[in-house]
Enzyme design. Structure first.
Site, mmCIF file in Angstrom:
data_model
loop_
_atom_site.group_PDB
_atom_site.id
_atom_site.type_symbol
_atom_site.label_atom_id
_atom_site.label_comp_id
_atom_site.label_asym_id
_atom_site.label_seq_id
_atom_site.Cartn_x
_atom_site.Cartn_y
_atom_site.Cartn_z
ATOM 1 N N ASN A 10 -1.871 32.753 33.997
ATOM 2 C CA ASN A 10 -2.862 33.291 33.146
ATOM 3 C C ASN A 10 -3.452 32.188 32.104
ATOM 4 O O ASN A 10 -2.877 31.744 31.310
ATOM 5 C CB ASN A 10 -2.698 34.500 32.347
ATOM 6 C CG ASN A 10 -3.661 35.173 31.493
ATOM 7 O OD1 ASN A 10 -4.555 34.588 30.791
ATOM 8 N ND2 ASN A 10 -3.606 36.533 31.727
ATOM 9 N N ASP A 70 5.808 38.246 28.029
ATOM 10 C CA ASP A 70 4.921 39.854 28.742
ATOM 11 C C ASP A 70 4.468 40.293 27.471
ATOM 12 O O ASP A 70 4.976 40.563 26.299
ATOM 13 C CB ASP A 70 5.950 40.710 29.307
ATOM 14 C CG ASP A 70 5.349 41.531 30.097
ATOM 15 O OD1 ASP A 70 4.683 41.140 31.004
ATOM 16 O OD2 ASP A 70 5.882 43.030 30.123
ATOM 17 N N ARG A 182 0.678 37.373 19.821
ATOM 18 C CA ARG A 182 1.445 36.204 20.514
ATOM 19 C C ARG A 182 1.684 35.166 19.351
ATOM 20 O O ARG A 182 2.545 34.491 19.348
ATOM 21 C CB ARG A 182 0.347 35.538 21.588
ATOM 22 C CG ARG A 182 1.088 34.397 22.399
ATOM 23 C CD ARG A 182 0.520 34.460 23.753
ATOM 24 N NE ARG A 182 0.552 35.263 24.684
ATOM 25 C CZ ARG A 182 -0.707 36.338 24.863
ATOM 26 N NH1 ARG A 182 -1.700 35.934 24.399
ATOM 27 N NH2 ARG A 182 -0.586 37.518 25.607
#
Length: 197
Positions: A10, A70, A182
């Site tokens: 990604n 994840d 994150r």
């Protein structure tokens, strides 16, 4: 400079990790830099389980330390959906716009006081012959009524951050990297980096 392999393809995540790890003096490589890496089947029921699956399989494959994440969106009014299915919520092919459209459609009749949601990020660090380390970070907010902003990726344009009126997609990269799920997970990881590298 020490290198760390991030188990993701990604591009948005790679950019965020590169920015965050550069402050720690680590050079980031990702699965975008490695040819013919197999896709790891995400069979876990939690973000932590899926992150560990990815990190451990890639670490075992290359015999090096690997970090995997994840992450996704958890919406209270939808009983935690899209959750671990965030990337493919609207179908097998990853499509951010279709995913957001599905969420907005399902949330159409939900009143303002019941639109609470959070981004969740689980980071797993797998090292050959050692126990996998897992940390989690969160970013609280609520689901807006339309897509707003052009920064970020995923559900950012419909996620209104905390007690603000801005979506995640309206924040600058620097602003997002201070408060995102994150970033919060990375802060926890940073406290333990001396144990890892």
């Amino acid at each position: 400079m020490k290198k760390v392999l991030i188990a993701t393809k990604n591009e948005g995540k790679v950019k965020e990790f590169t920015f965050m790890f550069s402050e720690m003096g680590l050079e980031v490589t990702s699965l975008l830099d490695v040819e013919n890496t197999p896709d790891v089947e995400e069979t876990g029921t939690t973000f932590a389980e899926n992150a560990a699956l990815k990190a451990e399989e890639i670490s075992e494959l290359y015999n090096i330390p690997v970090i995997a994440d994840d992450s996704g969106l958890v919406i209270d009014a939808l009983d935690g959906r899209p959750g671990v299915f965030s990337a493919r919520y609207a179908g097998i092919e990853k499509d951010d716009n279709k995913n957001m459209d599905k969420v907005l459609d399902e949330m159409r009749s939900v009143p303002p006081e019941e639109r609470s949601a959070r981004f969740v990020c689980a980071l797993a660090v797998a090292r050959p012959g050692m126990e996998t380390l897992i940390v989690e970070g969160y970013c609280e907010g609520e689901i807006g009524y339309k897509k707003t902003g052009s920064n970020g990726f995923g559900y950012d344009p419909i996620f209104v951050v905390g007690h603000t009126s801005s979506t995640m997609a309206e924040l600058t990269k620097e602003e997002k990297n201070k408060i995102s799920h994150r970033a919060n997970a990375m802060a926890k990881l940073k406290d333990q980096m001396h144990l890892l590298f």
